[in-house]
Design an enzyme around this catalytic site. Sequence first.
Site, PDB file in Angstrom:
ATOM      1  N   GLN A 156     -67.895  33.793  36.358  1.00  0.00           N
ATOM      2  CA  GLN A 156     -69.120  33.056  36.603  1.00  0.00           C
ATOM      3  C   GLN A 156     -68.945  31.558  36.384  1.00  0.00           C
ATOM      4  OE1 GLN A 156     -71.954  34.913  33.968  1.00  0.00           O
ATOM      5  NE2 GLN A 156     -71.883  36.870  35.052  1.00  0.00           N
ATOM      6  N   HIS A 205     -71.170  34.205  31.398  1.00  0.00           N
ATOM      7  CA  HIS A 205     -72.249  33.520  30.681  1.00  0.00           C
ATOM      8  C   HIS A 205     -71.869  32.134  30.181  1.00  0.00           C
ATOM      9  CE1 HIS A 205     -73.896  37.818  29.596  1.00  0.00           C
ATOM     10  NE2 HIS A 205     -73.764  37.611  30.914  1.00  0.00           N
ATOM     11  N   GLU A 234     -86.103  36.276  31.041  1.00  0.00           N
ATOM     12  CA  GLU A 234     -87.194  35.635  30.330  1.00  0.00           C
ATOM     13  C   GLU A 234     -87.525  34.255  30.878  1.00  0.00           C
ATOM     14  OE1 GLU A 234     -86.123  37.438  25.879  1.00  0.00           O
ATOM     15  OE2 GLU A 234     -86.233  35.262  26.198  1.00  0.00           O
ATOM     16  N   TYR A 239     -84.870  32.000  19.888  1.00  0.00           N
ATOM     17  CA  TYR A 239     -85.426  32.806  20.979  1.00  0.00           C
ATOM     18  C   TYR A 239     -84.941  34.251  20.969  1.00  0.00           C
ATOM     19  CZ  TYR A 239     -87.742  28.627  22.329  1.00  0.00           C
ATOM     20  OH  TYR A 239     -88.582  27.553  22.298  1.00  0.00           O
TER      21      TYR A 239
END
Length: 383
Positions: free
Chosen positions: A94, A157, A253, A263
Site C-alpha cells: 500500500q 497501513h 470511521e 480514538y
Amino acid sequence: MACLNRLLSRAHQFAFLSLCFFAPSATADTVNTQKHALNIDVVATGLNHPWSMVFLPQGDILVSERNGSLKRVSAKGDVSPVSGLPEGLVYKGQGGLLGLALAPDFSTSKIIYLAFSEEGQYNKAGTSVIRAKLHGDTLTDITTIFQTAPRFAGGRHFGGRLLTTDEHLYIALGDRGNRDKAQHLDSHIGSVIRLNLDGSTPIDNPFYAQSTANDGTKAEIFSYGHRNIQGMALDPKTNTLWTHEHGPQGGDEVNVIAAGANYGWPTITYGVNYGTGSKIGKGTHAEGMEQPLHYWVPSIAPSGLAMVQGNAFPAWQGDLLLGSLKFGLLVRLDIENGVIVNEERMLDGKYGRIRDVVEGPEGNLYLLTDASNGQILRLRPSP
C-alpha cells in the site's frame, strides 16, 4: 488532496480565471443525486494508480502516483512528469508516493509537501514527509522534515494523507499492521502528527511537555489510537479537523480530531477480525476513548475527503464528500451543526475505485480513480 479543503477556500488569493480550467466535454455523463444533477467529464487518463492531487495557482493539477511518480496535468489534460523525487522512496504494498499538500503561501514560496513510504535497514519501511520547492517540472531544495519511528517490514497501513493550515502541517499515519503500537505514545504508529510548516514541532502540541521528561513520548503526536487514516479535511469556518479511517472487517470511521484524544484502536472498534469474525479488543466502547461520529459496517474502504465550500453545489455546502475503494462510490455525508444526519451514495461503481476527492478553485469537484489507467474526473452542475 488533503490540503485543498483549506487551501482552496482561499482561492481568491490565487487570482484564478475561469479560462484556466478544463473545458466542458460534449460527451459528459449526467448523474442525478438527491440534491443536484451532475455532469461528469474525464479530465485526464493514463495515470498509474494515482493517490493524491492538488491544484496549482494557474489551474494545473499535481498528482502523485503510488508507483513513485509525480505528474503535472495541464488545463488541456496533458500529463507530464515532475523530476527530483526523494531517494529512498519505495513502492511496496500500500506504500509508495502518497499525500500532497501545498504551503499556504505556495504562490510565492513554491513550497510543497510530499508523503511517501521510505525504506531503511532490514527492509523496514515507514512514512516520511519532505518539504521541497516546485520549479516548473522539477523539485528542488528537498528537506526531510518527518520520518515515522519505529519502522516495520511489510506493506500495510502507511496512512499518508497531508493537510496544511495557515500555521501547521498535519500528517496521518497508519498502524503498519502492528495494531497495539497505536496505543503507545513512544511510537508514531497510528497517529495524527502536527508540525509547524517549517517542520519543527509546535510547543503547544498535547504531548510536548511530556516528551521533555525523556520517557520516549513523541512530541509530534496530536492524536492517537488510529488504524489507517485515508482522508482529512478542515472546516475553515470552525477549524474542525475531520478524518476518516479504515477499520478491519467492518468499522470504518469518521472522526473529529481533538488535541491529545485517543480514538481507541485496537482497544475499541466496530469491526472484527478478518475471516474469523472474532472480537477485537474490548468491544465498541471504553472509558477515555473517543466514539466515531459515523461508522460503516460492512466497510466501504473510504479514501479522500473534501468539505464542500464553493457555490457550484449550494445544497452540498458544508457537507463532506469521500470516495469508496471497495464499492466505487462517491459518498456524501450531510452535516448539520457538526452532526452527520444523512448519508448519500452515488456513482455505484461506474468509474471504479475512488481514491481522492478535491474541490477545485472554481467550485467544481474532482475525483481520482485508482487503476493502472487511472483518471481525473470532474463533477460540475448540470445545466
